[in-house]
Motif scaffolding. Structure first.
Motif, PDB file in Angstrom:
ATOM      1  N   LEU A   1       9.216  -5.607  -4.161  1.00  0.00           N
ATOM      2  CA  LEU A   1       9.226  -4.149  -4.258  1.00  0.00           C
ATOM      3  C   LEU A   1       9.109  -3.583  -2.859  1.00  0.00           C
ATOM      4  N   HIS A   2       9.593  -2.359  -2.681  1.00  0.00           N
ATOM      5  CA  HIS A   2       9.429  -1.717  -1.386  1.00  0.00           C
ATOM      6  C   HIS A   2       9.454  -0.214  -1.553  1.00  0.00           C
ATOM      7  N   LEU A   3       8.517   0.425  -0.892  1.00  0.00           N
ATOM      8  CA  LEU A   3       8.418   1.876  -0.832  1.00  0.00           C
ATOM      9  C   LEU A   3       8.672   2.276   0.610  1.00  0.00           C
ATOM     10  N   SER A   4       9.539   3.251   0.809  1.00  0.00           N
ATOM     11  CA  SER A   4       9.875   3.675   2.160  1.00  0.00           C
ATOM     12  C   SER A   4       8.651   4.239   2.866  1.00  0.00           C
ATOM     13  N   LEU A   5       8.561   3.972   4.139  1.00  0.00           N
ATOM     14  CA  LEU A   5       7.466   4.515   4.938  1.00  0.00           C
ATOM     15  C   LEU A   5       7.825   5.867   5.548  1.00  0.00           C
ATOM     16  N   LEU A   6       9.077   6.307   5.356  1.00  0.00           N
ATOM     17  CA  LEU A   6       9.479   7.634   5.819  1.00  0.00           C
ATOM     18  C   LEU A   6       8.885   8.679   4.886  1.00  0.00           C
ATOM     19  N   MET A   7       8.563   9.817   5.405  1.00  0.00           N
ATOM     20  CA  MET A   7       7.894  10.833   4.600  1.00  0.00           C
ATOM     21  C   MET A   7       8.830  11.948   4.147  1.00  0.00           C
TER      22      MET A   7
ATOM     23  N   TRP B   1       0.837  -1.195   0.000  1.00  0.00           N
ATOM     24  CA  TRP B   1       0.000   0.000   0.000  1.00  0.00           C
ATOM     25  C   TRP B   1       0.875   1.249   0.000  1.00  0.00           C
ATOM     26  N   TYR B   2       0.378   2.306  -0.617  1.00  0.00           N
ATOM     27  CA  TYR B   2       1.054   3.599  -0.609  1.00  0.00           C
ATOM     28  C   TYR B   2       0.707   4.283   0.713  1.00  0.00           C
ATOM     29  N   PRO B   3       1.689   4.683   1.528  1.00  0.00           N
ATOM     30  CA  PRO B   3       1.391   5.198   2.864  1.00  0.00           C
ATOM     31  C   PRO B   3       0.717   6.581   2.884  1.00  0.00           C
ATOM     32  N   ILE B   4       0.776   7.298   1.785  1.00  0.00           N
ATOM     33  CA  ILE B   4       0.202   8.643   1.753  1.00  0.00           C
ATOM     34  C   ILE B   4      -1.251   8.630   1.288  1.00  0.00           C
ATOM     35  N   ASP B   5      -1.551   7.814   0.289  1.00  0.00           N
ATOM     36  CA  ASP B   5      -2.894   7.727  -0.287  1.00  0.00           C
ATOM     37  C   ASP B   5      -3.406   6.317  -0.054  1.00  0.00           C
ATOM     38  N   THR B   6      -4.373   6.156   0.830  1.00  0.00           N
ATOM     39  CA  THR B   6      -4.850   4.819   1.191  1.00  0.00           C
ATOM     40  C   THR B   6      -5.624   4.144   0.068  1.00  0.00           C
ATOM     41  N   GLY B   7      -5.902   4.853  -0.996  1.00  0.00           N
ATOM     42  CA  GLY B   7      -6.593   4.250  -2.130  1.00  0.00           C
ATOM     43  C   GLY B   7      -5.645   3.728  -3.189  1.00  0.00           C
ATOM     44  N   MET B   8      -4.346   3.777  -2.935  1.00  0.00           N
ATOM     45  CA  MET B   8      -3.362   3.406  -3.950  1.00  0.00           C
ATOM     46  C   MET B   8      -2.470   2.280  -3.426  1.00  0.00           C
TER      47      MET B   8
ATOM     48  N   TYR C   1      20.192 -13.677  -8.458  1.00  0.00           N
ATOM     49  CA  TYR C   1      18.945 -12.908  -8.437  1.00  0.00           C
ATOM     50  C   TYR C   1      18.956 -11.962  -7.242  1.00  0.00           C
ATOM     51  N   CYS C   2      18.397 -10.766  -7.418  1.00  0.00           N
ATOM     52  CA  CYS C   2      18.097  -9.901  -6.278  1.00  0.00           C
ATOM     53  C   CYS C   2      16.688 -10.282  -5.847  1.00  0.00           C
ATOM     54  N   VAL C   3      16.564 -10.832  -4.666  1.00  0.00           N
ATOM     55  CA  VAL C   3      15.312 -11.428  -4.238  1.00  0.00           C
ATOM     56  C   VAL C   3      14.459 -10.477  -3.405  1.00  0.00           C
ATOM     57  N   CYS C   4      15.108  -9.573  -2.663  1.00  0.00           N
ATOM     58  CA  CYS C   4      14.359  -8.738  -1.740  1.00  0.00           C
ATOM     59  C   CYS C   4      15.053  -7.392  -1.555  1.00  0.00           C
ATOM     60  N   VAL C   5      14.240  -6.346  -1.337  1.00  0.00           N
ATOM     61  CA  VAL C   5      14.742  -5.008  -1.012  1.00  0.00           C
ATOM     62  C   VAL C   5      13.952  -4.471   0.172  1.00  0.00           C
ATOM     63  N   GLN C   6      14.606  -3.650   0.977  1.00  0.00           N
ATOM     64  CA  GLN C   6      13.951  -3.079   2.161  1.00  0.00           C
ATOM     65  C   GLN C   6      14.598  -1.742   2.492  1.00  0.00           C
ATOM     66  N   TRP C   7      13.793  -0.693   2.580  1.00  0.00           N
ATOM     67  CA  TRP C   7      14.297   0.625   2.973  1.00  0.00           C
ATOM     68  C   TRP C   7      14.546   0.660   4.473  1.00  0.00           C
ATOM     69  N   SER C   8      15.513   1.465   4.873  1.00  0.00           N
ATOM     70  CA  SER C   8      15.775   1.681   6.286  1.00  0.00           C
ATOM     71  C   SER C   8      14.587   2.406   6.907  1.00  0.00           C
ATOM     72  N   PRO C   9      14.198   2.016   8.119  1.00  0.00           N
ATOM     73  CA  PRO C   9      13.107   2.744   8.785  1.00  0.00           C
ATOM     74  C   PRO C   9      13.561   4.075   9.376  1.00  0.00           C
ATOM     75  N   TYR C  10      14.875   4.371   9.316  1.00  0.00           N
ATOM     76  CA  TYR C  10      15.412   5.582   9.946  1.00  0.00           C
ATOM     77  C   TYR C  10      16.051   6.559   8.972  1.00  0.00           C
ATOM     78  N   ASN C  11      16.488   6.087   7.804  1.00  0.00           N
ATOM     79  CA  ASN C  11      17.181   6.941   6.854  1.00  0.00           C
ATOM     80  C   ASN C  11      16.654   6.645   5.453  1.00  0.00           C
ATOM     81  N   SER C  12      16.072   7.632   4.793  1.00  0.00           N
ATOM     82  CA  SER C  12      15.431   7.423   3.496  1.00  0.00           C
ATOM     83  C   SER C  12      16.417   7.207   2.357  1.00  0.00           C
TER      84      SER C  12
END
Length: 185
Positions: A69-75, A6-13, A113-124
């Protein structure tokens, strides 16, 4: 489908990636329920699923399967629009949602293969990637040559500024697991 977020800014996306080599952006605000099926469910009280139609608002075709896929939860300004994609050619590719294009690529796991990606929860700007080669790499995405370190289950080795080429050769042999790494959290 290999991943949904889910997109953290728009709950419909929300976003999906898959083995069909496509990254898709979906909009639930365009939801249309087929009324006939809906009323059929209510009136007959059966367990038939209601058909929901979400609209694909953007689609990106890649030449490689997308494992994660991963989208950072930091704003911060870049993290809320940059989506990291883990590809089966070993790369991490970034999609910029503001421009609708690929921004840059990291050669994360060139022999696997690159199997997984994850953004840092502290640094974007910090991203971790995991591969089928057993390696976990930590990246500063502001530079495509910016692998900060590989995690090593024996001893984590940092890349030093002097003799960078020699040091990089040593740390590329570092592995976090003896088998593929399939998840980060």
């Amino acid at each position: 489908i290999s991943c949904i977020q889910w997109y953290p800014i728009d709950t419909g996306m929300f976003f999906t990636s898959g083995m069909d080599r496509k990254f898709k952006v979906w909009d639930t605000n365009s939801l249309q329920v087929k009324l006939f099926d809906y009323f059929l469910n209510i009136n007959q009280k059966n367990n038939k699923a209601v058909n929901l139609n979400f609209k694909v608002v953007d689609e990106y075709n890649l030449n490689y399967k997308i494992y994660n896929l991963h989208l950072s939860l930091l704003m911060s300004s870049n993290s809320k629009t940059l989506v990291a994609l883990a590809l089966d050619n070993g790369e991490v590719r970034f999609v910029d949602l503001n421009t609708g294009s690929f921004s840059h690529t990291l050669k994360a796991h060139p022999s696997s293969y690159c199997v997984c990606v994850q953004w840092s929860p502290y640094n974007s700007n910090i991203l971790a990637s995991a591969g089928s080669d057993g390696k976990i790499a930590i990246w500063d995405i502001r530079s495509s040559r910016s692998c900060l370190m590989y995690l090593d289950y024996e001893k984590t080795k940092l890349k030093t500024k002097n003799s960078e080429e020699e040091s990089f050769t040593k740390i590329t042999k570092s592995i976090a697991h003896s088998r593929p790494v399939i998840g980060l959290s």
